[in-house]
Write a protein that holds these residues in place. Structure first.
Motif, PDB file in Angstrom:
ATOM      1  N   MET A   1       0.588  -1.405  -0.309  1.00 32.16           N
ATOM      2  CA  MET A   1       0.252   0.021  -0.151  1.00 32.16           C
ATOM      3  C   MET A   1       0.985   1.223  -0.868  1.00 32.16           C
ATOM      4  SD  MET A   1      -2.813   0.811   2.196  1.00 32.16           S
ATOM      5  CE  MET A   1      -3.760   2.645   2.805  1.00 32.16           C
ATOM      6  N   CYS A   2       0.468   1.946  -0.537  1.00 32.41           N
ATOM      7  CA  CYS A   2       1.416   3.540  -0.872  1.00 32.41           C
ATOM      8  C   CYS A   2       1.159   4.211   0.326  1.00 32.41           C
ATOM      9  CB  CYS A   2       0.505   4.231  -2.505  1.00 32.41           C
ATOM     10  SG  CYS A   2       1.537   3.288  -3.632  1.00 32.41           S
ATOM     11  N   GLU A   3       2.197   5.078   0.881  1.00 28.83           N
ATOM     12  CA  GLU A   3       2.065   6.084   1.688  1.00 28.83           C
ATOM     13  C   GLU A   3       1.495   7.201   1.221  1.00 28.83           C
ATOM     14  OE1 GLU A   3       6.263   6.731   3.208  1.00 28.83           O
ATOM     15  OE2 GLU A   3       6.800   4.755   3.907  1.00 28.83           O
ATOM     16  N   LYS A   4       0.727   8.027   2.416  1.00 32.81           N
ATOM     17  CA  LYS A   4      -0.579   9.200   1.871  1.00 32.81           C
ATOM     18  C   LYS A   4       1.200   9.966   1.834  1.00 32.81           C
ATOM     19  CE  LYS A   4      -3.258   7.794   5.808  1.00 32.81           C
ATOM     20  NZ  LYS A   4      -4.412   8.427   6.568  1.00 32.81           N
ATOM     21  N   ILE A   6       2.023  13.867   1.792  1.00 36.25           N
ATOM     22  CA  ILE A   6       2.623  14.554   2.981  1.00 36.25           C
ATOM     23  C   ILE A   6       3.216  15.845   2.997  1.00 36.25           C
ATOM     24  CG2 ILE A   6       3.997  14.879   5.752  1.00 36.25           C
ATOM     25  CD1 ILE A   6       4.967  11.654   5.552  1.00 36.25           C
ATOM     26  N   GLU A  31      -1.738  13.425   4.921  1.00 43.00           N
ATOM     27  CA  GLU A  31      -0.940  14.069   6.082  1.00 43.00           C
ATOM     28  C   GLU A  31      -0.544  15.339   6.413  1.00 43.00           C
ATOM     29  OE1 GLU A  31       1.743  11.040   7.687  1.00 43.00           O
ATOM     30  OE2 GLU A  31       0.176   9.979   7.431  1.00 43.00           O
ATOM     31  N   GLU A  59       5.823  15.946   0.489  1.00 43.72           N
ATOM     32  CA  GLU A  59       6.597  14.035  -0.422  1.00 43.72           C
ATOM     33  C   GLU A  59       5.620  13.028  -0.458  1.00 43.72           C
ATOM     34  OE1 GLU A  59       9.098  12.823   3.109  1.00 43.72           O
ATOM     35  OE2 GLU A  59       8.737  14.509   4.126  1.00 43.72           O
ATOM     36  N   MET A  60       6.212  13.021  -1.613  1.00 45.54           N
ATOM     37  CA  MET A  60       4.664  11.925  -2.536  1.00 45.54           C
ATOM     38  C   MET A  60       5.512  11.174  -3.595  1.00 45.54           C
ATOM     39  SD  MET A  60       2.002  13.186  -4.981  1.00 45.54           S
ATOM     40  CE  MET A  60       0.211  12.282  -4.919  1.00 45.54           C
ATOM     41  N   ASP A  61       5.240   9.594  -3.331  1.00 43.59           N
ATOM     42  CA  ASP A  61       5.635   8.973  -4.237  1.00 43.59           C
ATOM     43  C   ASP A  61       7.415   8.430  -4.404  1.00 43.59           C
ATOM     44  OD1 ASP A  61       3.397   7.999  -5.351  1.00 43.59           O
ATOM     45  OD2 ASP A  61       3.092   9.389  -6.446  1.00 43.59           O
TER      46      ASP A  61
END
Length: 225
Positions: A1-4, A6, A31, A59-61
């Protein structure tokens, strides 16, 4: 599952709010890490997280993306909210997502900037925003919605999300403008009922309120201006 994702920004609207809107419209949970002190901001600078020493940053992918439009364009592209092809993104014919977004941002900036002006200038700035909305920006969007439900390609794009945010922001400072434009009024009512957007508009969401004195003081202290 990918992190949310930030989101790094102040605890207020500013340049991060359209990013919150777009993630919410795409149904993406996120978040937030609020920048409340000069030390937190300087830490981001030291880490090299802010390309031009500016917030917001997301912060993403596995990336740290700065600059508002770069962040929005990445999100829009990833979640199929940036048109079907290059022409829908940038060409005036048939319609242009990028041009509509820039127009909405121009109007939005007139409203956002007044919070940081001297009291003697705030009223003039809001009157300028009203004049520009009535005579320059809203007529363009009203015409664009003549024969379709959305601005480009008759499907929801990030231009529609930014326009809705702009309309609601304008209503907070001038509630007599949108009724002049029946298609914009209809657009506002329809897009506000899209499930992901409707959820974001409910109390308790991550949507931020209008700037208050505490928010303005925090921004001035962190950025030292």
């Amino acid at each position: 599952m990918c992190e949310k994702p930030i989101l790094h920004y102040f605890n207020g609207r500013g340049r991060m709010e359209p990013i919150r809107w777009l993630l919410a419209a795409a149904g993406v949970e996120f978040e937030e890490k609020f920048v409340d002190t000069r030390e937190q901001y300087e830490k981001l600078l030291e880490d090299g997280s802010l390309l031009f020493q500016q917030l917001p940053m997301v912060e993403m992918d596995g990336m740290k993306i700065s600059q508002t439009k770069a962040i929005l364009q990445y999100i829009a592209s990833k979640y199929n909210m940036y048109g079907k092809n290059l022409k829908e993104r940038v060409s005036l014919k048939p319609r242009s997502i990028d041009m509509y977004v820039d127009g909405a941002f121009d109007l939005m900036a007139l409203i956002l900037s007044h919070f940081f002006m001297p009291e003697s200038e705030k009223g003039k700035q809001l009157e300028l925003a009203k004049k520009r909305a009535v005579n320059r920006y809203f007529p363009v969007f009203e015409k664009a919605l003549k024969d379709q439900d959305f601005l480009v390609g008759n499907q929801l794009s990030w231009a529609d999300v930014v326009l809705l945010e702009t309309i609601l922001m304008m209503e907070e400072v001038h509630d007599d403008i949108v009724p002049i434009f029946p298609r914009l009024q209809d657009f506002k009512e329809r897009t506000s009922e899209i499930s992901t957007i409707k959820k974001f508009l409910q109390p308790g969401s991550q949507k931020k309120p209008m700037a208050d004195a505490e928010y303005i003081a925090t921004v001035r202290e962190v950025l030292q201006f």
